[in-house]
Design an enzyme around this catalytic site. Sequence first.
Site, PDB file in Angstrom:
ATOM      1  N   ASN A 209       0.889  -1.168  -0.017  1.00  0.00           N
ATOM      2  CA  ASN A 209       0.004  -0.063  -0.164  1.00  0.00           C
ATOM      3  C   ASN A 209       0.935   1.078   0.001  1.00  0.00           C
ATOM      4  OD1 ASN A 209       0.489   0.912   3.038  1.00  0.00           O
ATOM      5  ND2 ASN A 209      -0.230  -1.131   3.050  1.00  0.00           N
ATOM      6  N   ASP A 278      -5.012  -5.871   5.106  1.00  0.00           N
ATOM      7  CA  ASP A 278      -6.034  -6.573   5.591  1.00  0.00           C
ATOM      8  C   ASP A 278      -6.083  -8.067   5.178  1.00  0.00           C
ATOM      9  OD1 ASP A 278      -6.958  -5.035   7.508  1.00  0.00           O
ATOM     10  OD2 ASP A 278      -7.984  -3.953   6.042  1.00  0.00           O
ATOM     11  N   LYS A 288       8.159 -17.739 -10.281  1.00  0.00           N
ATOM     12  CA  LYS A 288       7.302 -16.470 -10.950  1.00  0.00           C
ATOM     13  C   LYS A 288       6.097 -16.991 -11.758  1.00  0.00           C
ATOM     14  CE  LYS A 288       8.242 -12.732 -13.969  1.00  0.00           C
ATOM     15  NZ  LYS A 288       9.020 -12.347 -15.007  1.00  0.00           N
ATOM     16  N   PHE A 324      -4.085   3.484  15.042  1.00  0.00           N
ATOM     17  CA  PHE A 324      -4.459   4.501  13.808  1.00  0.00           C
ATOM     18  C   PHE A 324      -5.750   4.002  13.288  1.00  0.00           C
ATOM     19  CE2 PHE A 324      -1.252   7.779  12.899  1.00  0.00           C
ATOM     20  CZ  PHE A 324      -0.586   7.477  13.970  1.00  0.00           C
ATOM     21  N   LYS A 338     -13.266   1.507  15.814  1.00  0.00           N
ATOM     22  CA  LYS A 338     -12.137   0.721  15.814  1.00  0.00           C
ATOM     23  C   LYS A 338     -11.639   0.941  17.243  1.00  0.00           C
ATOM     24  CE  LYS A 338     -10.743   0.726  11.042  1.00  0.00           C
ATOM     25  NZ  LYS A 338     -10.038   1.347   9.995  1.00  0.00           N
ATOM     26  N   LYS A 342     -10.986  -2.589  18.978  1.00  0.00           N
ATOM     27  CA  LYS A 342      -9.632  -3.196  19.217  1.00  0.00           C
ATOM     28  C   LYS A 342      -9.353  -2.991  20.485  1.00  0.00           C
ATOM     29  CE  LYS A 342      -8.936  -2.623  14.168  1.00  0.00           C
ATOM     30  NZ  LYS A 342      -7.842  -3.028  13.202  1.00  0.00           N
TER      31      LYS A 342
END
Length: 403
Positions: A209, A278, A288, A324, A338, A342
């Site tokens: 990401n 996730d 490959k 975060f 969250k 969490k």
Amino acid sequence: MFANKKVVLGISGGIAAYKAADIASWLTKNGADVRCVMTKHATEFISPVVLQALTGHAVVQEEFVTGPGWGIVHIDTAADADLLVIIPATANIIAKIANGIADDALTSTVLAATCPCMVAPAMNTNMYRNAATQHNLQVLAERGWHILKPACGHLACGTVGEGKLPAVEVIEEEITGLLLPRRDFAGQKVLVTAGPTSEPIDPVRYISNRSSGKMGYAIAEAAVARGAEVVLVSGRTNLQPPKGVRLVNIGSAQQMLEAVLAEYETCDVVIKAAAVADYRVATPADHKIKKTDDTDELVLHLVKNPDILAELGRRKQHQLLVGFAAETNNVEEYAKKKLVKKNTDLLVANDVSRPDAGFDVDTNQVIIFSADGGKITPPLASKRKTADYILDAVQDKLAARSK
Ligand code: PMT
């Protein structure tokens, strides 16, 4: 208090220039070696004689000095400075600095300075809000400048609004923080996660990401500066680890989980700034994956990754846990959910749809939610400054616990 500290006090041409005398006097009384540098316009508002009398040093107004005691004034003034502050900073001086212009003694000194720098903007509200000024302030923030937020009140132009120089006490507090870094995390072990995880597809490809690691690295740097023992568990980044941290490099979410759990029991504070994937590829290929002529599609079977933060929340004992939340919509609502789900003590909400916050930029604007219902809204600031806001919130929590 400030013995052996050299402070360059820049003064530009605004009505609040006279308040620089209070700052010069306070710094000098507290033992700092204060070198004032004034723009030509600043001398219309306050006499250099006042600042010379208060600091015991000639005030720099010109770059070119001849005769006895001559030197390269802007270089000598900036050399060995512990801090450079500009009080007040006009829209003009901010614009010049943002653009690297060095056409007088103050702007040349700024270019030569390598110490922490701070501006206290003060001007008419419209000038302050003007897109050009806001852009220039953001450029400075991205370069690591400390930007004082102007106060609201009666302005010299007769209007009431944003743009007033903050109270002298506020400026003094900010300067003290920059000259005498706090050691309020001494004796604490802080674990920070940063950067992206990389989930392998085959030996040459992975899913990742946009996280650059800048936010997590800034937190690690701030925690070290404040005296903590810091472990930085980091995904792939291009950043140099801050001096004094113990770096643990990881690739996948599973590796991050293992690295974090290995340290968790002995941690006092854990801050999870990393952007963890996730999902991962269920069975990465061991060769490959080759492009074939018989199909235009490649289907990857993804399975859920462990939620590291939720796992830490479940195992939490004495640790203070900070999560975060990177969101693009319903930021507050999702972040609060969250926090509960969490089991974190603090949750830092990050609107990553903004161009000046979130992934791979040098600034951030966050909202910090606390499990007890509290909410802190720091201003837009460099990620390094934002890190300090987060650590301040952690300190408040630790202090409340020990009561
Ligand atoms: O690295 P930068 O370029 O500086 O960008 C900073 C940042 C945007 C990455 C950072 O400020 C940020 O928001 N980090 C959290 C990113 C994220 O994964 O958010 P989330 O809402 O998907 O996850 C919520 C929390 O759970 C996070 O603390 C995350 O670390 C944690 N998590 C998520 C998934 C998972 N499987 N395990 C986790 O521990």
